[in-house]
Enzyme design. Structure first.
Site, PDB file in Angstrom:
ATOM      1  N   TYR A  44       0.772  -1.113  -0.043  1.00 34.56           N
ATOM      2  CA  TYR A  44       0.031   0.009   0.004  1.00 34.56           C
ATOM      3  C   TYR A  44       0.804   1.207   0.009  1.00 34.56           C
ATOM      4  O   TYR A  44       1.620   1.289   0.806  1.00 34.56           O
ATOM      5  CB  TYR A  44      -0.920   0.076   1.264  1.00 34.56           C
ATOM      6  CG  TYR A  44      -1.635   1.262   1.290  1.00 34.56           C
ATOM      7  CD1 TYR A  44      -3.085   1.402   0.923  1.00 34.56           C
ATOM      8  CD2 TYR A  44      -1.272   2.666   2.057  1.00 34.56           C
ATOM      9  CE1 TYR A  44      -3.698   2.657   0.828  1.00 34.56           C
ATOM     10  CE2 TYR A  44      -1.854   3.624   2.266  1.00 34.56           C
ATOM     11  CZ  TYR A  44      -3.320   3.706   1.646  1.00 34.56           C
ATOM     12  OH  TYR A  44      -3.761   4.685   1.713  1.00 34.56           O
TER      13      TYR A  44
ATOM     14  N   GLU B 296      -3.484   7.465  -4.413  1.00 30.54           N
ATOM     15  CA  GLU B 296      -3.559   6.208  -3.457  1.00 30.54           C
ATOM     16  C   GLU B 296      -3.156   5.018  -4.373  1.00 30.54           C
ATOM     17  O   GLU B 296      -3.785   4.957  -5.602  1.00 30.54           O
ATOM     18  CB  GLU B 296      -4.505   5.996  -2.695  1.00 30.54           C
ATOM     19  CG  GLU B 296      -4.601   4.864  -1.904  1.00 30.54           C
ATOM     20  CD  GLU B 296      -5.903   4.498  -1.233  1.00 30.54           C
ATOM     21  OE1 GLU B 296      -6.111   4.846   0.188  1.00 30.54           O
ATOM     22  OE2 GLU B 296      -6.857   4.146  -1.803  1.00 30.54           O
TER      23      GLU B 296
END
Length: 389
Positions: free
Chosen positions: A109, A197
């Site tokens: 992530y 993101e």
């Protein structure tokens, strides 16, 4: 303003950020043709909605045959996708993204956002990619890594290396990760983003880094500088009432309660909602009509908040500083007459020309309940919403 995944990946490509090959499609036939054009033997079909958690909701499907690509697209297009982030009403799926399958070794992530507590840009990374990052932070906070950017120095290579080491990257992957973070930081600044993101950022079997997903949120206040991004807005993914509010320059957010609020000033609006909650009520919205409110804008605000079928009472709380109270009163009277308000309306007005405004409301002949202060207004509107007025 949010971008779809396929739009965000197009932006990524312009910054040299590696993403899998893919094409957007608006019909099962277009999805089939996209898979043929991409080639290969494995594809991923992804519903394009402004929400995470698509995979758990059936919005991401793996296909190993061309017919399976068509079937996956047909199962999504024209439907409503409900994920933990959309709420029970879900979001409409009008496009799918057909992407070449990837050989995944690890999922990570990575994001860039604003740390509001410190007032600085921050990188967030985790070895637990592909999962809800909020859940990871709650259950295994030790897996969350962060690096705060010093504005004068910018994001340093040493910070990128520290994050890379923390993610367990080795060899050439560290250099790739440094490129990713530098590109994302430049993208974040140049496009005035509030969030960028990648979840997941994958390590392939060959050891390369690849952005398997892409999420970009743009600061609405900067869109006048980025016409190319403003053109990517998808109204079907936005709350229709919030979209109507934006057309009248109203700051509006839908909530789940039954007491509609119309206030001037964001701070006063928050305090008003807090007092409604304190006295046992539930706000139906946040609505700031702004300091330069006009009778026309007040009328538009009334029409907007009363279009919510859940509303059982309305609280108007205005402090007349920049905007005069008599202007607000004129707008209230016009709106109530035009809309045909059938629910109780409680009004608290203080400030410039407040006495004149109260006199106007009293002479209007309308069923409007005056309040002497904010606490009195909150109590009266909560009682009205409960049918006790």
């Amino acid at each position: 303003m949010n971008l779809h995944e396929y739009q965000a990946k197009d932006v990524f490509r312009t910054y040299g950020i590696p993403v899998p090959a893919g094409q957007v499609a608006a019909s099962p036939e277009e999805a089939l043709e996209a898979a043929r054009a991409l080639g290969g033997t494995m594809w991923v079909v992804k519903a394009q909605v402004h929400a995470g958690g698509r995979g758990k909701a059936g919005g991401v499907k793996l296909a190993r045959e061309l017919d399976a690509v068509r079937a996956a697209a047909a199962s999504m297009l024209g439907k409503t996708l409900v994920t933990p982030q959309t709420g029970p009403e879900g979001l409409p799926v009008e496009k799918v993204y057909v992407e070449c399958g990837s050989d995944i070794a690890r999922e990570l992530y990575l994001s860039v956002t604003l740390n509001r507590e410190r007032g600085r840009i921050a990188f967030i990374a985790s070895s637990a990619g592909g999962m809800d990052i909020e859940e990871v932070a709650h259950r295994t906070p030790e897996k969350i890594l962060s690096a705060t950017v010093q504005p004068a120095a910018g994001f340093g290579a040493h910070q990128a290396r520290e994050l890379a080491f923390g993610l367990g990257l080795t060899g050439g992957q560290i250099g790739q990760f440094q490129f990713f973070t530098a590109a994302l930081y430049r993208l974040y600044l140049e496009k005035d983003l509030s969030l960028v993101e990648i979840n997941p950022l994958i390590v392939t079997r060959e050891g390369s880094l690849l952005a398997l997903d892409a999420k970009i949120n743009v600061d609405d206040n900067s869109l006048f500088r980025h016409a190319e991004l403003a053109e990517l807005r998808d109204p079907t993914q936005e709350d229709p009432m919030e979209r109507r509010a934006a057309e009248h320059d109203l700051n509006y957010v839908s909530l789940d309660g039954n007491i509609a609020c119309m206030v001037n000033g964001a701070g006063l609006a928050m305090a008003t909602m807090d007092l409604i909650k304190l006295h046992g009520g539930q706000p139906a919205n946040f609505l700031d009509v702004g300091g330069g409110a006009t009778p026309e804008r007040v009328t538009a605000a009334f029409e907007l908040i009363l279009s919510n079928p859940r509303v059982r009472a309305v609280l108007v709380n205005i402090f007349g500083g920049i905007v005069r109270c008599d202007v607000i009163a004129e707008g209230i009277i016009t709106a109530v007459k035009k809309v045909g308000v059938s629910v109780p309306v409680v009004v608290r007005l203080e400030g410039t020309n407040a006495d004149k405004a109260r006199e106007m409301l009293a002479r209007s002949g309308l069923k409007i309940t005056p309040a002497v202060d904010l606490t009195d207004a909150a109590r009266k509107v909560v009682a009205a919403a409960k049918g006790k007025a």
